[in-house]
Design a protein around this motif. Structure first.
Motif, PDB file in Angstrom:
ATOM      1  N   UNK A  99       0.858  -1.515   0.313  1.00 33.29           N
ATOM      2  CA  UNK A  99       0.107  -0.283   0.344  1.00 33.29           C
ATOM      3  C   UNK A  99       0.267   1.428  -0.057  1.00 33.29           C
ATOM      4  N   UNK A 100       1.715   0.834   0.676  1.00 32.75           N
ATOM      5  CA  UNK A 100       2.860   1.900   0.347  1.00 32.75           C
ATOM      6  C   UNK A 100       3.550   2.863  -1.168  1.00 32.75           C
ATOM      7  N   UNK A 101       3.293   3.440  -1.680  1.00 29.37           N
ATOM      8  CA  UNK A 101       3.640   3.769  -3.099  1.00 29.37           C
ATOM      9  C   UNK A 101       5.110   4.739  -3.270  1.00 29.37           C
ATOM     10  N   UNK A 102       5.933   4.205  -3.651  1.00 23.97           N
ATOM     11  CA  UNK A 102       7.059   4.920  -3.722  1.00 23.97           C
ATOM     12  C   UNK A 102       6.570   6.561  -4.877  1.00 23.97           C
ATOM     13  N   UNK A 103       7.001   8.192  -4.030  1.00 21.57           N
ATOM     14  CA  UNK A 103       7.709   8.436  -4.806  1.00 21.57           C
ATOM     15  C   UNK A 103       8.767   8.618  -6.019  1.00 21.57           C
ATOM     16  N   UNK A 104       9.445   7.954  -5.850  1.00 25.05           N
ATOM     17  CA  UNK A 104      10.831   8.010  -6.505  1.00 25.05           C
ATOM     18  C   UNK A 104      11.591   7.206  -6.762  1.00 25.05           C
ATOM     19  N   UNK A 105      12.200   6.400  -7.437  1.00 30.53           N
ATOM     20  CA  UNK A 105      13.390   5.204  -7.899  1.00 30.53           C
ATOM     21  C   UNK A 105      14.895   6.228  -7.731  1.00 30.53           C
ATOM     22  N   UNK A 106      15.333   5.732  -7.292  1.00 31.25           N
ATOM     23  CA  UNK A 106      16.900   6.592  -7.559  1.00 31.25           C
ATOM     24  C   UNK A 106      18.031   5.648  -7.938  1.00 31.25           C
ATOM     25  N   UNK A 107      18.187   5.119  -9.297  1.00 34.10           N
ATOM     26  CA  UNK A 107      19.515   4.573  -9.694  1.00 34.10           C
ATOM     27  C   UNK A 107      20.664   4.924  -9.493  1.00 34.10           C
ATOM     28  N   UNK A 108      20.991   4.900  -8.410  1.00 38.57           N
ATOM     29  CA  UNK A 108      22.938   4.535  -8.163  1.00 38.57           C
ATOM     30  C   UNK A 108      23.529   3.737  -7.930  1.00 38.57           C
ATOM     31  N   UNK A 109      23.968   2.643  -8.811  1.00 40.33           N
ATOM     32  CA  UNK A 109      24.120   1.413  -8.882  1.00 40.33           C
ATOM     33  C   UNK A 109      25.570   2.266  -9.718  1.00 40.33           C
ATOM     34  N   UNK A 110      26.868   1.814  -9.161  1.00 40.12           N
ATOM     35  CA  UNK A 110      28.002   1.907 -10.095  1.00 40.12           C
ATOM     36  C   UNK A 110      28.594   2.677  -9.787  1.00 40.12           C
ATOM     37  N   UNK A 111      28.380   3.882  -8.847  1.00 41.95           N
ATOM     38  CA  UNK A 111      28.657   5.092  -8.102  1.00 41.95           C
ATOM     39  C   UNK A 111      28.873   5.295  -7.132  1.00 41.95           C
ATOM     40  N   UNK A 112      30.200   6.232  -6.277  1.00 45.96           N
ATOM     41  CA  UNK A 112      31.038   6.178  -5.241  1.00 45.96           C
ATOM     42  C   UNK A 112      30.503   6.839  -4.666  1.00 45.96           C
ATOM     43  N   UNK A 113      30.720   6.777  -2.947  1.00 44.04           N
ATOM     44  CA  UNK A 113      31.035   7.952  -2.060  1.00 44.04           C
ATOM     45  C   UNK A 113      31.727   9.245  -2.316  1.00 44.04           C
TER      46      UNK A 113
END
Length: 80
Positions: free
Chosen positions: A4-18
């Motif tokens: 029932x929880x709606x995700x407002x946005x998804x961020x794909x940060x795969x491959x990114x470093x700190x």
């Protein structure tokens, strides 16, 4: 997470470093309404501590932090 929880946005940060995953999440959170949800996908193991610190600093809530086969998943709720 409940269906029932709606995700407002998804961020794909795969491959990114700190610190890029957290910096991109900070920018993404600006577009999310108070109480809204942001899901972040990352591959940098240091993102676990980074998102904990991010939420302590911003007052946002880290609802979920999980890792599976090197993929880290975070669910953040923007403070109301």
């Amino acid at each position: 997470m409940s269906d029932t929880q709606k995700i407002d946005q998804e961020l794909d940060a795969r491959g990114l470093k700190c610190p890029l995953p957290v910096l991109k999440a900070r920018k993404a959170m600006k577009a999310i309404p108070p109480g809204g949800l942001l899901r972040v996908l990352a591959t940098d193991p240091s993102a676990v501590e980074d998102f904990q610190a991010f939420c302590r600093t911003t007052g946002d809530h880290l609802l979920e932090s999980a890792e599976e086969q090197g993929l880290y998943r975070f669910l953040l709720r923007k403070k109301a």
